[in-house]
Design an enzyme around this catalytic site. Structure first.
Site, PDB file in Angstrom:
ATOM      1  CG  HIS A   1      19.286  40.539 -49.443  1.00 23.68           C
ATOM      2  ND1 HIS A   1      19.699  39.843 -48.337  1.00 23.68           N
ATOM      3  CD2 HIS A   1      18.861  41.752 -48.994  1.00 23.68           C
ATOM      4  CE1 HIS A   1      19.516  40.588 -47.249  1.00 23.68           C
ATOM      5  NE2 HIS A   1      19.016  41.757 -47.626  1.00 23.68           N
TER       6      HIS A   1
ATOM      7  CE  LYS B   1      20.971  41.616 -42.247  1.00 20.78           C
ATOM      8  NZ  LYS B   1      20.118  41.568 -43.453  1.00 20.78           N
TER       9      LYS B   1
ATOM     10  CG  HIS C   1      17.627  44.003 -39.330  1.00 19.20           C
ATOM     11  ND1 HIS C   1      16.956  44.338 -40.484  1.00 19.20           N
ATOM     12  CD2 HIS C   1      16.702  44.033 -38.339  1.00 19.20           C
ATOM     13  CE1 HIS C   1      15.687  44.557 -40.201  1.00 19.20           C
ATOM     14  NE2 HIS C   1      15.503  44.389 -38.900  1.00 19.20           N
TER      15      HIS C   1
ATOM     16  CG  HIS D   1      17.679  48.345 -42.306  1.00 15.54           C
ATOM     17  ND1 HIS D   1      17.747  48.259 -43.693  1.00 15.54           N
ATOM     18  CD2 HIS D   1      17.713  47.062 -41.854  1.00 15.54           C
ATOM     19  CE1 HIS D   1      17.806  46.991 -44.062  1.00 15.54           C
ATOM     20  NE2 HIS D   1      17.795  46.247 -42.968  1.00 15.54           N
TER      21      HIS D   1
ATOM     22  CG  ASP E   1      17.200  45.555 -47.890  1.00 14.13           C
ATOM     23  OD1 ASP E   1      17.797  44.456 -47.949  1.00 14.13           O
ATOM     24  OD2 ASP E   1      16.359  45.818 -47.016  1.00 14.13           O
TER      25      ASP E   1
END
Length: 401
Positions: A61, A183, A224, A244, A317
Site C-alpha cells: 500500500h 481486490k 482478502h 493473507h 502488506d
C-alpha cells in the site's frame, strides 16, 4: 548497443534451481545470454557476489504510511502522494523492482513511475478494495465517524458495494479508473473496526459477478481472505490469489491446490503490528487483540499450505507494516517451513506468474528484462538479506548501489 557482462559471479535464476557459477550479458535493457565464458563491451565484476532476478512484492500500500490514526487524521489529503514517493524509493532499496498495490495507489502514481517522474518498482494497481457495508473496507466507527483506508476522490472510487448490481458497477468504475487487478474482501480483517476475520463477507453470487466483470476485461481478482469460509468462496468464484490466508483448513488448502490459486501470505503484517505495539505505537485495542489471536495460527496455515503444494507468492502488506522492511517477509516465510530456494522463487518467478508477467521478468533468462539484484553473501541466508544488497538494476540501468 552496448553489451554489459556480469562475470565471475554466481546466479540464482529464479526458478528454484541450485545457485551456479555463470556469466550474464544484458543489452538494451534485456538479458541476452546466460552461461560460461561470455563476452561484452563493458564488464561488471561479480566476484564473490550472487545475481538474483529483481524481486517482487505482491501486496503493498504505497500511499499508506503506518497505523497511527491521530497522525493520519492531521495530515493534509495530498500528503499521501508525496509519502508514496518515499515509500516507493524505500521499496526499490530492497531490490523489489515490481510490486502490486493492494489499495491506495491510483493511475497517476503508476504513470509517474512509468514516465520517470519518480523512482520505484513497476506497479500493478487495484486502486480501491471492494467491501460490503460493515466489511473489512468499511471505515464506519461506533462514534458515527468514518475513517477509510483512503478517502475516495475522482481517481479512487469508493469501494463499498452491496448486491450483484452494485458490485458489478463498482468493478466497472475501478476498471474505468485504471485498475489492473480487482481486490475484494471476502472476510473480515484484523484492522477493520466492526468485523471478525473468521466471518465470510459477500455472497457467492456477488463474488461470481465481481470475477465475471473483471474477466470480461482480462483482469484477475485478488481476495482478502483470512478464514476458510471466505477462502472457499473466493476460490469457487475464480479469484486468482488469496491474500493473507490466515486460517486455512484442509478443505480450503485442497481447493487452492486443485484450482491453482496463489497464496500471498503477508506474514509481516501480524508480526510487525505486534512489534509496533510493543514499541508504543497507538493501535486500536480491538485490532491488537485480533492480531495476537491470529499470528501463530497464520504461520501454521502457511506451513500447511506450502507442504500441500499451494503456489505461494511474496507479499508484505507494507503500508500497514513499515516500507523498506519488505524483506522481513522472506525470513518469516522460511521460519514457516519454506526452503530458502522456494522462498526466493516465491519472490521472483512465482510472483511473476501471479502478476501475469512471467514472459517478461521474474527469472534470469534470455529475453527477460534486465531487472537484477547483486548480493554479497549467500542469498539463502534470509535473516537480513537487505543488508547484503550491493546493487539493483531496472532494465539494465543501475538504480541502487
Amino acid at each position: 548497443m552496448t553489451r554489459t557482462l556480469f562475470h565471475s559471479g554466481r546466479v540464482f535464476d529464479g526458478t528454484g534451481s541450485p545457485i551456479a557459477q555463470a556469466d550474464v550479458v544484458i543489452e538494451d535493457g534485456r538479458i541476452v545470454d546466460v552461461g560460461a565464458g561470455l563476452d561484452g563491451d563493458v564488464g561488471v565484476d561479480a566476484s564473490g557476489l550472487t545475481l538474483l532476478p529483481g524481486l517482487f512484492d505482491c501486496h503493498v500500500h504505497v500511499t499508506g504510511s503506518g497505523l497511527d490514526l491521530p497522525t493520519r487524521l492531521e495530515q493534509p489529503f495530498s500528503y499521501q502522494f508525496y509519502a508514496a514517493m518515499a515509500n516507493l524509493a524505500a521499496t526499490l532499496d530492497c531490490g523489489i523492482t515490481t510490486a502490486r498495490d493492494a489499495e491506495g495507489a491510483d493511475l497517476g502514481v503508476q504513470l509517474a513511475l512509468e514516465r520517470g517522474l519518480i523512482q520505484g518498482p513497476r506497479l500493478q494497481i487495484s486502486i480501491s478494495m471492494i467491501s460490503q457495508t460493515g466489511g473489512h473496507g468499511d471505515g464506519w466507527r461506533a462514534s458515527g465517524n468514518h475513517f477509510l483506508y483512503g478517502l475516495p476522490y475522482p481517481g479512487r472510487p469508493d469501494g463499498i458495494a452491496d448486491g450483484p448490481d452494485e458490485v458489478r458497477r463498482k468493478v466497472r468504475e475501478l476498471l474505468r479508473a485504471g485498475a489492473e487487478v480487482i481486490k475484494v474482501c471476502t472476510t473480515g480483517g484484523v484492522l477493520s473496526p466492526r468485523d471478525d476475520p473468521r466471518h465470510r463477507q459477500f455472497s457467492p453470487e456477488e463474488l461470481a459477478v465481481i470475477v465475471e466483470e473483471a474477466a470480461a476485461q482480462g483482469r484477475a481478482v485478488m481476495a482478502h481472505a483470512t478464514s476458510p469460509a471466505g477462502v472457499k468462496n473466493a476460490v469457487r468464484a475464480g479469484a486468482r490469489s488469496i491474500e493473507h490466508g490466515t486460517i486455512l483448513d484442509d478443505a480450503s488448502i485442497e481447493m487452492m491446490v486443485e484450482a491453482g490459486t496463489w497464496l500471498v501470505p503477508t506474514l509481516s503484517a501480524g508480526h510487525s503490528l505486534l512489534a509496533m505495539a510493543d514499541q508504543g505505537m497507538r493501535i486500536s485495542p480491538n485490532a491488537l487483540a485480533k492480531a495476537r489471536e491470529m499470528t501463530g495460527v497464520h504461520r501454521e496455515s502457511v506451513a500447511r499450505a506450502y507442504a500441500a503444494g499451494v503456489k505461494i507468492a511474496m507479499g508484505t502488506d507494507s503500508g500497514v507494516t513499515p516500507h523498506g522492511e519488505n524483506l522481513l517477509e522472506l525470513r518469516l516465510m522460511h521460519e514457516a517451513g519454506m526452503k530458502p530456494e522456494d522462498v526466493l522463487a516465491a519472490a521472483t518467478s512465482s510472483s511473476a506468474g501471479l502478476l501475469g508477467v512471467a514472459d517478461d521478468r521474474g527469472t534470469i533468462a534470455p529475453g527477460k528484462r534486465a531487472d537484477l539484484v547483486l548480493v554479497d553473501r549467500d542469498p539463502y541466508d534470509l535473516a537480513d538479506l537487505k543488508s547484503a544488497i550491493v546493487a539493483v538494476y531496472q532494465d539494465g540501468a543501475r538504480v541502487r548501489g
